[in-house]
Design a protein around this motif. Structure first.
Motif, PDB file in Angstrom:
ATOM      1  N   LYS A   1     -10.310   4.995  -5.383  1.00 27.91           N
ATOM      2  CA  LYS A   1     -11.339   4.718  -6.017  1.00 27.91           C
ATOM      3  C   LYS A   1     -12.521   5.016  -5.494  1.00 27.91           C
ATOM      4  O   LYS A   1     -13.536   5.726  -6.078  1.00 27.91           O
ATOM      5  N   LYS A   2     -12.767   4.807  -4.234  1.00 25.53           N
ATOM      6  CA  LYS A   2     -14.118   5.406  -3.365  1.00 25.53           C
ATOM      7  C   LYS A   2     -13.972   6.926  -3.512  1.00 25.53           C
ATOM      8  O   LYS A   2     -15.053   7.316  -3.718  1.00 25.53           O
ATOM      9  N   PHE A   3     -13.110   7.817  -3.439  1.00 24.10           N
ATOM     10  CA  PHE A   3     -13.179   9.195  -3.672  1.00 24.10           C
ATOM     11  C   PHE A   3     -13.490   9.585  -5.044  1.00 24.10           C
ATOM     12  O   PHE A   3     -14.494  10.512  -5.162  1.00 24.10           O
ATOM     13  N   LYS A   4     -13.176   8.918  -6.020  1.00 25.92           N
ATOM     14  CA  LYS A   4     -13.773   9.152  -7.345  1.00 25.92           C
ATOM     15  C   LYS A   4     -15.242   8.686  -7.374  1.00 25.92           C
ATOM     16  O   LYS A   4     -15.897   9.627  -8.032  1.00 25.92           O
ATOM     17  N   GLU A   5     -15.793   7.721  -6.825  1.00 27.62           N
ATOM     18  CA  GLU A   5     -17.002   7.568  -6.779  1.00 27.62           C
ATOM     19  C   GLU A   5     -18.025   8.673  -6.082  1.00 27.62           C
ATOM     20  O   GLU A   5     -18.904   8.751  -6.576  1.00 27.62           O
ATOM     21  N   ILE A   6     -17.414   9.059  -5.168  1.00 25.60           N
ATOM     22  CA  ILE A   6     -18.063  10.107  -4.368  1.00 25.60           C
ATOM     23  C   ILE A   6     -18.118  11.199  -5.024  1.00 25.60           C
ATOM     24  O   ILE A   6     -19.311  11.906  -5.207  1.00 25.60           O
ATOM     25  N   ALA A   7     -17.064  11.804  -5.903  1.00 23.86           N
ATOM     26  CA  ALA A   7     -17.103  12.937  -6.525  1.00 23.86           C
ATOM     27  C   ALA A   7     -17.854  12.846  -7.758  1.00 23.86           C
ATOM     28  O   ALA A   7     -18.779  13.842  -8.301  1.00 23.86           O
ATOM     29  N   GLU A   8     -18.182  11.525  -8.458  1.00 25.87           N
ATOM     30  CA  GLU A   8     -18.903  11.351  -9.545  1.00 25.87           C
ATOM     31  C   GLU A   8     -20.373  11.422  -9.163  1.00 25.87           C
ATOM     32  O   GLU A   8     -21.118  12.092  -9.636  1.00 25.87           O
ATOM     33  N   ALA A   9     -20.698  10.837  -7.864  1.00 25.92           N
ATOM     34  CA  ALA A   9     -22.241  10.996  -7.694  1.00 25.92           C
ATOM     35  C   ALA A   9     -22.407  12.402  -7.113  1.00 25.92           C
ATOM     36  O   ALA A   9     -23.574  12.684  -7.263  1.00 25.92           O
ATOM     37  N   TYR A  10     -21.597  13.079  -6.411  1.00 24.56           N
ATOM     38  CA  TYR A  10     -21.815  14.455  -6.162  1.00 24.56           C
ATOM     39  C   TYR A  10     -22.118  15.243  -7.524  1.00 24.56           C
ATOM     40  O   TYR A  10     -22.974  16.236  -7.469  1.00 24.56           O
ATOM     41  N   ASP A  11     -21.089  15.130  -8.382  1.00 26.62           N
ATOM     42  CA  ASP A  11     -21.353  15.693  -9.775  1.00 26.62           C
ATOM     43  C   ASP A  11     -22.854  15.724 -10.471  1.00 26.62           C
ATOM     44  O   ASP A  11     -23.284  16.615 -10.739  1.00 26.62           O
ATOM     45  N   VAL A  12     -23.305  14.505 -10.246  1.00 23.59           N
ATOM     46  CA  VAL A  12     -24.717  14.181 -11.033  1.00 23.59           C
ATOM     47  C   VAL A  12     -25.674  14.972 -10.030  1.00 23.59           C
ATOM     48  O   VAL A  12     -26.522  15.578 -10.365  1.00 23.59           O
ATOM     49  N   LEU A  13     -25.754  14.445  -8.720  1.00 19.32           N
ATOM     50  CA  LEU A  13     -26.876  14.765  -7.730  1.00 19.32           C
ATOM     51  C   LEU A  13     -26.945  16.067  -7.381  1.00 19.32           C
ATOM     52  O   LEU A  13     -27.997  16.700  -7.052  1.00 19.32           O
ATOM     53  N   SER A  14     -25.745  16.880  -7.280  1.00 14.26           N
ATOM     54  CA  SER A  14     -25.771  18.124  -6.990  1.00 14.26           C
ATOM     55  C   SER A  14     -26.327  19.204  -8.244  1.00 14.26           C
ATOM     56  O   SER A  14     -26.513  20.426  -8.058  1.00 14.26           O
ATOM     57  N   ASP A  15     -26.265  18.677  -9.554  1.00 11.65           N
ATOM     58  CA  ASP A  15     -26.818  19.562 -10.592  1.00 11.65           C
ATOM     59  C   ASP A  15     -28.261  18.924 -10.835  1.00 11.65           C
ATOM     60  O   ASP A  15     -28.713  17.737 -11.076  1.00 11.65           O
ATOM     61  N   LYS A  16     -29.217  20.077 -10.773  1.00  9.58           N
ATOM     62  CA  LYS A  16     -30.727  19.842 -10.849  1.00  9.58           C
ATOM     63  C   LYS A  16     -31.011  18.952 -11.992  1.00  9.58           C
ATOM     64  O   LYS A  16     -31.775  18.076 -11.995  1.00  9.58           O
ATOM     65  N   LYS A  17     -30.553  19.416 -13.187  1.00 13.51           N
ATOM     66  CA  LYS A  17     -30.799  18.886 -14.628  1.00 13.51           C
ATOM     67  C   LYS A  17     -30.220  17.482 -14.681  1.00 13.51           C
ATOM     68  O   LYS A  17     -31.040  16.543 -14.807  1.00 13.51           O
TER      69      LYS A  17
END
Length: 339
Positions: A50-66
Motif C-alpha cells: 500500500k505504501k509503495f502504491k502511495e509513493i508511486a501515485e505521489a511521484y506520478d503527480v509531482l513529477s509532471d509539471k502540469k
C-alpha cells in the motif's frame, strides 16, 4: 479514488519533500522510497505494498509539471473551501449540498453557497468536473482533469539494472549454435540460446533477465568466449582447415571428404592431379552462418611425404626423382623475398 487522493492526500508529505522541492529532489526521494518499499523487498506485506502504491501515485503527480500545478491549486482551494463548515468533507452541513455543477445548487461551505465553476471552472475547463457528470470510475471523466475517461496519466517507472555474465563455449558450439547454462553474479543459473556463428568476445543481450525494478526487469548481458580448436580456425565467417593428403592423392588427384564441426556428412571437394601443398580449395556457403552473412569452407591440402620407406621403396623413389622433371620449387619464394 484518484480524485479523493488529490483532495485529501499530501503527496509532498508522502515523498518527504517540501512544496518548493525541485524535480531532481522529487525524483531522488521517489527512487529512495521505491527501493525501500518495493513489493519484491517485502513479499506478502500488504502495508508495504500500500505504501509503495502511495509513493508511486505521489511521484506520478509531482513529477509532471502540469499535474503538479493543478494539484497545488486543488490543495489551495481545498484548504479554503472543501474543509469549511461543521462537516469538513463531502455532504453534511459543510460539504456538498447540491452535488457538482449542473446539479440543483452547487455546494455550500460553512453555510455559504459557492459556485464551484466560479472557483475551478478556469482550471478544469468550461465543463467543471466532467460537465456535470461527476467523478468517473477511472478518475475525473469527460471534461474533468486531463486524461479524460482514462483518469490520471502515469509516468514511466524506472527499470531494474542490467547485469553482466560470462560463458565459455566450444568451437563446435560457436559453429552450430547451442543451448548453454549461464551463471549470474548472484550464483543463480539461466539457460540461454547461443546462436550459430557467434564470435569470440561477442555479447548477447537477453531482455528482462536482469534485476527487477518498478518498471520491469533490466537486461542480462552475456559475454561469450570461444575455445580454440586443434584442427579448425576462423577467419571472419570463413572456416579454415588444413587437410592432410597423401603423395599419391596429390599426384593422381582425388575426391576429398572434409568433415565440418558438428556435421554428420562431410563436404566433398575435388583435388586436381598435381595439386601443390598449400593450394586452397573453396566450398561456398559451408562456413559460419550468421543472420547477416554466410562464410565459406576453405580447405588447404597439406601433402604428407612418406617416411620409413623400405629399401625397394627408397630405390623406386630415387628412380622417380631421377626420371621426373624437378622444377625449382623455391624460385617464386626467392623472387618475393627480394621485393
Amino acid at each position: 479514488m484518484a480524485s479523493e487522493n488529490w483532495l485529501h492526500q499530501d503527496f509532498y508529505k508522502v515523498l518527504g519533500v517540501s512544496e518548493s522541492a525541485s524535480e531532481a529532489d522529487i525524483k531522488k526521494a521517489y527512487r529512495k522510497l521505491a527501493r525501500q518499499y518495493h513489493p519484491d523487498q517485502h513479499p506478502g506485506d500488504e502495508a508495504a505494498e500500500k505504501k509503495f502504491k502511495e509513493i508511486a501515485e505521489a511521484y506520478d503527480v509531482l513529477s509532471d509539471k502540469k499535474q503538479r500545478e493543478e494539484y497545488d491549486q486543488i490543495r489551495k482551494y481545498g484548504a479554503s473551501a472543501f474543509a469549511g463548515g461543521a462537516g469538513g468533507g463531502f455532504g453534511g452541513a459543510g460539504g456538498f449540498s447540491g452535488g457538482f455543477p449542473g446539479g440543483a445548487g452547487g455546494f455550500s461551505a460553512g453555510g455559504q453557497n459557492i459556485n464551484i465553476e466560479d472557483l475551478l471552472g478556469g482550471m478544469f475547463g468550461g465543463g467543471g468536473f466532467g460537465g456535470g457528470r461527476g467523478f468517473s470510475a477511472g478518475g475525473f471523466g469527460g471534461g474533468g482533469f486531463p486524461g479524460g475517461a482514462g483518469g490520471f496519466g502515469t509516468q514511466p517507472q524506472p527499470k531494474g539494472s542490467d547485469i553482466n555474465a560470462n560463458v565459455r563455449i566450444s568451437f563446435t558450439q560457436s559453429f552450430t549454435g547451442a543451448a548453454v547454462s549461464v551463471t549470474k553474479p548472484d550464483g543463480s543459473q539461466t539457460k540461454i540460446k547461443v546462436p550459430a556463428g557467434v564470435k569470440d568476445g561477442q555479447k548477447i543481450k537477453l531482455r528482462g533477465k536482469g534485476q527487477s525494478g518498478p518498471g520491469g526487469a533490466g537486461d542480462l548481458i552475456v559475454h561469450v568466449f570461444v575455445d580454440k580448436h586443434s584442427v579448425y580456425e576462423r577467419d571472419g565467417d570463413d572456416l579454415i582447415v588444413h587437410y592432410p593428403v597423401s603423395l599419391a592423392e596429390a599426384v593422381e588427384g582425388t575426391i576429398l571428404e572434409v568433415p565440418t564441426p558438428g556435421a554428420e556428412k562431410p563436404v566433398k571437394l575435388r583435388l586436381a592431379a598435381g595439386a601443390a601443398s598449400g593450394q586452397k580449395l573453396r566450398a561456398k556457403g559451408k562456413g559460419f552462418k550468421t543472420k547477416k552473412h554466410t562464410g565459406n569452407l576453405i580447405v588447404i591440402p597439406e601433402v604428407q611425404v612418406p617416411t620409413n620407406l623400405s629399401d625397394d621403396a627408397a630405390a623406386a623413389l630415387a628412380e622417380f626423382v631421377k626420371r621426373a622433371p624437378q622444377d625449382d620449387v623455391r624460385a617464386d619464394f626467392a623472387r618475393k623475398a627480394a621485393q
